[in-house]
Scaffold this active site. Sequence first.
Site, mmCIF file in Angstrom:
data_model
loop_
_atom_site.group_PDB
_atom_site.id
_atom_site.type_symbol
_atom_site.label_atom_id
_atom_site.label_comp_id
_atom_site.label_asym_id
_atom_site.label_seq_id
_atom_site.Cartn_x
_atom_site.Cartn_y
_atom_site.Cartn_z
ATOM 1 N N CYS A 32 -5.684 92.309 138.736
ATOM 2 C CA CYS A 32 -4.707 91.378 138.155
ATOM 3 C C CYS A 32 -4.096 91.898 136.857
ATOM 4 O O CYS A 32 -2.890 91.770 136.613
ATOM 5 C CB CYS A 32 -5.326 89.999 137.950
ATOM 6 S SG CYS A 32 -6.879 89.988 137.024
ATOM 7 N N ASP A 63 1.522 84.361 138.000
ATOM 8 C CA ASP A 63 0.149 84.638 138.422
ATOM 9 C C ASP A 63 0.095 85.892 139.298
ATOM 10 O O ASP A 63 0.638 85.899 140.414
ATOM 11 C CB ASP A 63 -0.394 83.435 139.200
ATOM 12 C CG ASP A 63 -1.903 83.486 139.362
ATOM 13 O OD1 ASP A 63 -2.467 84.588 139.321
ATOM 14 O OD2 ASP A 63 -2.519 82.405 139.523
ATOM 15 N N HIS A 95 -2.370 86.995 140.913
ATOM 16 C CA HIS A 95 -3.375 86.867 141.973
ATOM 17 C C HIS A 95 -2.760 86.451 143.313
ATOM 18 O O HIS A 95 -3.489 86.316 144.306
ATOM 19 C CB HIS A 95 -4.447 85.850 141.564
ATOM 20 C CG HIS A 95 -5.113 86.173 140.261
ATOM 21 N ND1 HIS A 95 -4.663 85.670 139.063
ATOM 22 C CD2 HIS A 95 -6.170 86.962 139.963
ATOM 23 C CE1 HIS A 95 -5.425 86.124 138.082
ATOM 24 N NE2 HIS A 95 -6.342 86.907 138.598
#
Length: 378
Positions: free
Chosen positions: A210, A334, A336
């Site tokens: 990440c 994000d 992820h």
Amino acid sequence: HQRRTAEDDDSRRHERELDPRKATADDPLEVVLLENGPNPGRVQPAPMLSGSQLSNCSSSLVNLDVMVYARLDQNLAEVRNAIVEALQRQTSGVLPHRSGEILVPFHFLPPGLPFVITLVLPQDADESSALLLKRRKRLHSCLRLPMNRPLFLRSCALHRQIESPSYTPRLRNVHDGLQVVGRGSIHLVQGLYDYFHYMQDRFDDNGWGCAYRSLQTLISWCVLQKYATCSVPNHQEIQETLVEIGDKPKRFAGSKEWIGANEVCYALEHFTGISSRIMHVSAGSEIALKGRELAYHFDTQGSPVMIGGGVLAYTILGVQFDSVTGDTHFLILDPHYIGPEDVSVIQSKGWCGWKKPSLFVAHAFYNLCMPIRPRVFI
């Protein structure tokens, strides 16, 4: 019978040579600029060039390229006349140059300006030269444009904003169109960035990559703002760089080890030359108290921010800050996310959206990498 003379034959031959219907779009136009023109006091039927003048002229190939504005209801004759006038202005506005140089027009549309600016530049000119630097500074000053943002480099020109061949296009500015939640003033990233997330390029970094993806987003911002010309590095290249600069041992290259905000700062500066400020937050519960500071960052620097803490990393694209209550919401990108490159899915599922401070683990410490724009970069 009409009497024909040698002069008539020469005239007809000259007319055939100048017949525009026989010209093609690919024919080059060679423009000769005379340093010593004819005597303005004499009436000349056409420009004349003597043998002595040939030694005082410069010859260059000019690739004419103009842009004109036209209304939808404007007739073709008016559009044609506007194009001809623009071509005349472009040829007469060529700056002094070395003989034999190829001159190319570049069109620019700086943010905030309602019109296009065209510069005619030598094709292979060194953009760091004193002459071109002085010219860009004068343009920035006359148009009241910021001095720390490259706006008139060749790479900034319209139709030429193409990244390195090794740069794979991504979804860009995926926060556009999001609905604002809560109350307070909005402070956002300025400029373009690309969205990097898990599993792109068929590379499995699920569970450990990440922060690498957030770093890639930050580097894409630097490239798209024309602060850097590098390709966005992959995980292996990032790891090898951290080994090279002495931050990590050799075994780190090729591993699945995490990186944090400090490593992101080191790698960002290595690849782009852009330095960053590190913000330390001792607990996730205190991040909400940084709303005013982050608002100032987005207003003055406008760069995306990488935040890492606990076992997760995110990219902050902006904040909503209420100066009366101190309430803060964070616009989070994000890394992820695993799924198709579909903005509607990414926004509707919250992979890019406004988040409350409860997103951050209350008892974990966090570091933020906050890239700083160069003070002067034109």
